[in-house]
Design a protein around this motif. Structure first.
Motif, PDB file in Angstrom:
ATOM      1  N   LYS A 290     -22.948  38.567 -27.176  1.00  0.00           N
ATOM      2  CA  LYS A 290     -22.389  37.274 -26.768  1.00  0.00           C
ATOM      3  C   LYS A 290     -22.335  37.206 -25.240  1.00  0.00           C
ATOM      4  O   LYS A 290     -22.118  38.219 -24.564  1.00  0.00           O
ATOM      5  CB  LYS A 290     -20.963  37.079 -27.296  1.00  0.00           C
ATOM      6  N   ARG A 291     -22.482  36.017 -24.722  1.00  0.00           N
ATOM      7  CA  ARG A 291     -22.243  35.784 -23.307  1.00  0.00           C
ATOM      8  C   ARG A 291     -20.746  35.585 -23.084  1.00  0.00           C
ATOM      9  O   ARG A 291     -20.068  34.954 -23.890  1.00  0.00           O
ATOM     10  CB  ARG A 291     -23.025  34.573 -22.810  1.00  0.00           C
ATOM     11  N   LYS A 292     -20.243  36.080 -21.976  1.00  0.00           N
ATOM     12  CA  LYS A 292     -18.825  35.957 -21.657  1.00  0.00           C
ATOM     13  C   LYS A 292     -18.511  34.565 -21.110  1.00  0.00           C
ATOM     14  O   LYS A 292     -19.388  33.818 -20.713  1.00  0.00           O
ATOM     15  CB  LYS A 292     -18.422  37.003 -20.611  1.00  0.00           C
ATOM     16  N   GLY A 293     -17.204  34.270 -21.084  1.00  0.00           N
ATOM     17  CA  GLY A 293     -16.732  33.077 -20.397  1.00  0.00           C
ATOM     18  C   GLY A 293     -16.857  31.808 -21.200  1.00  0.00           C
ATOM     19  O   GLY A 293     -16.801  31.804 -22.425  1.00  0.00           O
ATOM     20  N   GLY A 294     -17.004  30.709 -20.483  1.00  0.00           N
ATOM     21  CA  GLY A 294     -17.075  29.392 -21.099  1.00  0.00           C
ATOM     22  C   GLY A 294     -16.297  28.385 -20.285  1.00  0.00           C
ATOM     23  O   GLY A 294     -15.320  28.727 -19.623  1.00  0.00           O
ATOM     24  N   GLU A 295     -16.730  27.121 -20.340  1.00  0.00           N
ATOM     25  CA  GLU A 295     -16.074  26.058 -19.581  1.00  0.00           C
ATOM     26  C   GLU A 295     -15.543  24.959 -20.478  1.00  0.00           C
ATOM     27  O   GLU A 295     -15.031  23.949 -19.980  1.00  0.00           O
ATOM     28  CB  GLU A 295     -17.062  25.479 -18.560  1.00  0.00           C
ATOM     29  N   CYS A 296     -15.635  25.143 -21.789  1.00  0.00           N
ATOM     30  CA  CYS A 296     -15.122  24.140 -22.724  1.00  0.00           C
ATOM     31  C   CYS A 296     -13.719  24.536 -23.185  1.00  0.00           C
ATOM     32  O   CYS A 296     -13.328  25.702 -23.083  1.00  0.00           O
ATOM     33  CB  CYS A 296     -16.065  24.008 -23.912  1.00  0.00           C
ATOM     34  N   PRO A 297     -12.939  23.573 -23.721  1.00  0.00           N
ATOM     35  CA  PRO A 297     -11.558  23.851 -24.122  1.00  0.00           C
ATOM     36  C   PRO A 297     -11.479  24.853 -25.274  1.00  0.00           C
ATOM     37  O   PRO A 297     -12.466  25.076 -25.996  1.00  0.00           O
ATOM     38  CB  PRO A 297     -11.039  22.476 -24.571  1.00  0.00           C
ATOM     39  N   PRO A 298     -10.307  25.476 -25.476  1.00  0.00           N
ATOM     40  CA  PRO A 298     -10.105  26.382 -26.611  1.00  0.00           C
ATOM     41  C   PRO A 298     -10.316  25.671 -27.948  1.00  0.00           C
ATOM     42  O   PRO A 298     -10.412  24.438 -28.012  1.00  0.00           O
ATOM     43  CB  PRO A 298      -8.650  26.831 -26.447  1.00  0.00           C
ATOM     44  N   LEU A 299     -10.362  26.456 -29.011  1.00  0.00           N
ATOM     45  CA  LEU A 299     -10.589  25.924 -30.349  1.00  0.00           C
ATOM     46  C   LEU A 299      -9.581  24.836 -30.706  1.00  0.00           C
ATOM     47  O   LEU A 299      -8.396  24.925 -30.383  1.00  0.00           O
ATOM     48  CB  LEU A 299     -10.489  27.045 -31.393  1.00  0.00           C
ATOM     49  N   GLN A 300     -10.090  23.823 -31.413  1.00  0.00           N
ATOM     50  CA  GLN A 300      -9.238  22.769 -31.941  1.00  0.00           C
ATOM     51  C   GLN A 300      -9.843  22.267 -33.247  1.00  0.00           C
ATOM     52  O   GLN A 300     -10.923  22.701 -33.654  1.00  0.00           O
ATOM     53  CB  GLN A 300      -9.086  21.642 -30.924  1.00  0.00           C
TER      54      GLN A 300
ATOM     55  N   LYS B 102      -6.110  30.194 -26.458  1.00  0.00           N
ATOM     56  CA  LYS B 102      -6.146  30.159 -24.996  1.00  0.00           C
ATOM     57  C   LYS B 102      -7.551  30.427 -24.443  1.00  0.00           C
ATOM     58  O   LYS B 102      -7.806  30.178 -23.265  1.00  0.00           O
ATOM     59  CB  LYS B 102      -5.191  31.201 -24.418  1.00  0.00           C
ATOM     60  N   ALA B 103      -8.434  30.934 -25.269  1.00  0.00           N
ATOM     61  CA  ALA B 103      -9.744  31.387 -24.797  1.00  0.00           C
ATOM     62  C   ALA B 103     -10.695  30.208 -24.558  1.00  0.00           C
ATOM     63  O   ALA B 103     -10.791  29.300 -25.386  1.00  0.00           O
ATOM     64  CB  ALA B 103     -10.361  32.342 -25.815  1.00  0.00           C
ATOM     65  N   PRO B 104     -11.430  30.210 -23.446  1.00  0.00           N
ATOM     66  CA  PRO B 104     -12.429  29.161 -23.210  1.00  0.00           C
ATOM     67  C   PRO B 104     -13.587  29.302 -24.195  1.00  0.00           C
ATOM     68  O   PRO B 104     -13.816  30.373 -24.769  1.00  0.00           O
ATOM     69  CB  PRO B 104     -12.883  29.427 -21.776  1.00  0.00           C
ATOM     70  N   THR B 105     -14.311  28.230 -24.382  1.00  0.00           N
ATOM     71  CA  THR B 105     -15.418  28.219 -25.336  1.00  0.00           C
ATOM     72  C   THR B 105     -16.700  27.741 -24.649  1.00  0.00           C
ATOM     73  O   THR B 105     -16.673  27.196 -23.547  1.00  0.00           O
ATOM     74  CB  THR B 105     -15.113  27.299 -26.529  1.00  0.00           C
ATOM     75  N   MET B 106     -17.821  27.963 -25.325  1.00  0.00           N
ATOM     76  CA  MET B 106     -19.106  27.380 -24.924  1.00  0.00           C
ATOM     77  C   MET B 106     -19.906  27.106 -26.181  1.00  0.00           C
ATOM     78  O   MET B 106     -19.574  27.603 -27.258  1.00  0.00           O
ATOM     79  CB  MET B 106     -19.876  28.296 -23.960  1.00  0.00           C
TER      80      MET B 106
ATOM     81  N   ILE C 138     -21.757  26.927 -38.660  1.00  0.00           N
ATOM     82  CA  ILE C 138     -21.350  26.088 -37.536  1.00  0.00           C
ATOM     83  C   ILE C 138     -22.573  25.368 -36.977  1.00  0.00           C
ATOM     84  O   ILE C 138     -23.704  25.814 -37.140  1.00  0.00           O
ATOM     85  CB  ILE C 138     -20.671  26.908 -36.422  1.00  0.00           C
ATOM     86  N   GLY C 139     -22.338  24.252 -36.312  1.00  0.00           N
ATOM     87  CA  GLY C 139     -23.416  23.555 -35.634  1.00  0.00           C
ATOM     88  C   GLY C 139     -23.819  24.292 -34.371  1.00  0.00           C
ATOM     89  O   GLY C 139     -22.984  24.940 -33.722  1.00  0.00           O
ATOM     90  N   ALA C 140     -25.074  24.185 -33.993  1.00  0.00           N
ATOM     91  CA  ALA C 140     -25.545  24.864 -32.779  1.00  0.00           C
ATOM     92  C   ALA C 140     -24.781  24.398 -31.550  1.00  0.00           C
ATOM     93  O   ALA C 140     -24.597  25.158 -30.596  1.00  0.00           O
ATOM     94  CB  ALA C 140     -27.040  24.615 -32.595  1.00  0.00           C
ATOM     95  N   GLY C 141     -24.311  23.152 -31.554  1.00  0.00           N
ATOM     96  CA  GLY C 141     -23.574  22.611 -30.422  1.00  0.00           C
ATOM     97  C   GLY C 141     -22.074  22.775 -30.518  1.00  0.00           C
ATOM     98  O   GLY C 141     -21.348  22.347 -29.613  1.00  0.00           O
ATOM     99  N   ASP C 142     -21.581  23.395 -31.595  1.00  0.00           N
ATOM    100  CA  ASP C 142     -20.142  23.643 -31.715  1.00  0.00           C
ATOM    101  C   ASP C 142     -19.712  24.640 -30.648  1.00  0.00           C
ATOM    102  O   ASP C 142     -20.407  25.632 -30.393  1.00  0.00           O
ATOM    103  CB  ASP C 142     -19.798  24.209 -33.098  1.00  0.00           C
ATOM    104  N   CYS C 143     -18.551  24.405 -30.060  1.00  0.00           N
ATOM    105  CA  CYS C 143     -18.071  25.289 -28.989  1.00  0.00           C
ATOM    106  C   CYS C 143     -17.191  26.391 -29.568  1.00  0.00           C
ATOM    107  O   CYS C 143     -16.210  26.108 -30.268  1.00  0.00           O
ATOM    108  CB  CYS C 143     -17.299  24.479 -27.953  1.00  0.00           C
ATOM    109  N   ILE C 144     -17.550  27.642 -29.281  1.00  0.00           N
ATOM    110  CA  ILE C 144     -16.837  28.795 -29.832  1.00  0.00           C
ATOM    111  C   ILE C 144     -16.430  29.754 -28.719  1.00  0.00           C
ATOM    112  O   ILE C 144     -17.070  29.808 -27.679  1.00  0.00           O
ATOM    113  CB  ILE C 144     -17.693  29.540 -30.882  1.00  0.00           C
ATOM    114  N   PRO C 145     -15.364  30.518 -28.938  1.00  0.00           N
ATOM    115  CA  PRO C 145     -14.941  31.522 -27.959  1.00  0.00           C
ATOM    116  C   PRO C 145     -15.777  32.791 -28.069  1.00  0.00           C
ATOM    117  O   PRO C 145     -16.548  32.968 -29.015  1.00  0.00           O
ATOM    118  CB  PRO C 145     -13.484  31.792 -28.358  1.00  0.00           C
ATOM    119  N   ASP C 146     -15.593  33.661 -27.102  1.00  0.00           N
ATOM    120  CA  ASP C 146     -16.215  34.982 -27.129  1.00  0.00           C
ATOM    121  C   ASP C 146     -15.540  35.805 -28.231  1.00  0.00           C
ATOM    122  O   ASP C 146     -14.317  35.826 -28.336  1.00  0.00           O
ATOM    123  CB  ASP C 146     -16.015  35.652 -25.769  1.00  0.00           C
TER     124      ASP C 146
END
Length: 245
Positions: free
Chosen positions: A11-21, A74-78, A119-127
């Protein structure tokens, strides 16, 4: 058409999208089912028992799992298609695709996460990290997701052509109710195993770039390094066999 694709343990680290919702994923009505499995994952991490963590993550050095301790709320997603980092994703090279090709992947590709399920390819997930085939607490994720998600997947995919680019393990998450098309790669008469991931990535890249509408579109493409050898058809599957050159 719908394209089924496997994840990567890297997995790539980090992310700039909001946490899971609630609306982070495909099938938001199934969010709570996912969160039941996520809760067991986070409980194993919070418990901190080294042997269980090493088994869950598939690592030997405890330092390797420090990055996974941040709670998902709390974790960012991408985007999932950018989060995964492995051979197939290297050859897909999503960031270098045109915006139209990227949009195609987000609309047409369903990934199968060892933690989050389909999940969808565009769904935002945490590390996160779950070794393929590992239990999550008392849960066997592939069994739980197959039981709970097969019907909603069947409903979404109904009437669509299906290109199944997953590795065989991910059949345990979902077996489509309708006929699928799969790929096999041969080199000097022998089935390519590990490097099949690379060719699946290449095929997905070419399919997205051409924005194919179905299997006929795939068969009409000239993909560099691959030569169509034959097509094997049964009642449940069409298998396209390529020679690697």
């Amino acid at each position: 058409m719908i394209i089924l694709f496997a994840p990567s343990e890297g997995k790539r680290k980090g992310g700039e999208c909001p946490p899971l919702q609630h609306d982070s994923f495909l099938f938001p009505q199934m969010y709570q089912k996912r969160m039941e499995i996520v809760a067991q994952y986070e409980a194993v991490i919070a418990e901190g028992e080294q042997e269980k963590l090493c088994e869950l993550f598939g690592v030997k050095d405890p330092k390797e799992y420090e990055r996974y301790r941040l709670p998902f709320l709390k974790a960012p997603t991408m985007r999932a298609i950018e989060r995964y980092d492995g051979v197939a994703y290297d050859y897909l090279d999503f960031p270098s695709l045109s915006s139209d090709a990227q949009s195609y992947i987000e609309r047409h590709v369903i990934l199968f996460s060892n933690l989050f399920g389909p999940i969808g390819a565009g769904d935002c997930i945490p590390d996160y990290k779950v070794k393929q085939g590992s239990k999550i607490g008392s849960c066997v994720p592939e069994k739980e997701y197959k039981k709970d998600f097969s019907s909603v997947l069947d409903e979404k995919i109904a009437g669509e052509e299906i290109l199944d680019l997953r590795a065989g393990f991910y059949d345990k998450f979902y077996t489509p109710a309708s006929r699928v098309t799969t790929l096999k790669f041969l080199k000097e008469g022998k089935v390519v195993s590990h490097w099949a991931k690379a060719y699946r990535g290449i095929v997905l890249r070419e399919a997205a770039s051409a924005r194919i509408k179905g299997i006929d579109g795939l068969l009409a493409m000239n993909i560099e390094g691959l030569v169509l050898e034959k097509i094997i058809e049964t009642k449940t599957k069409k298998e396209i066999v390529y020679n690697v050159c």
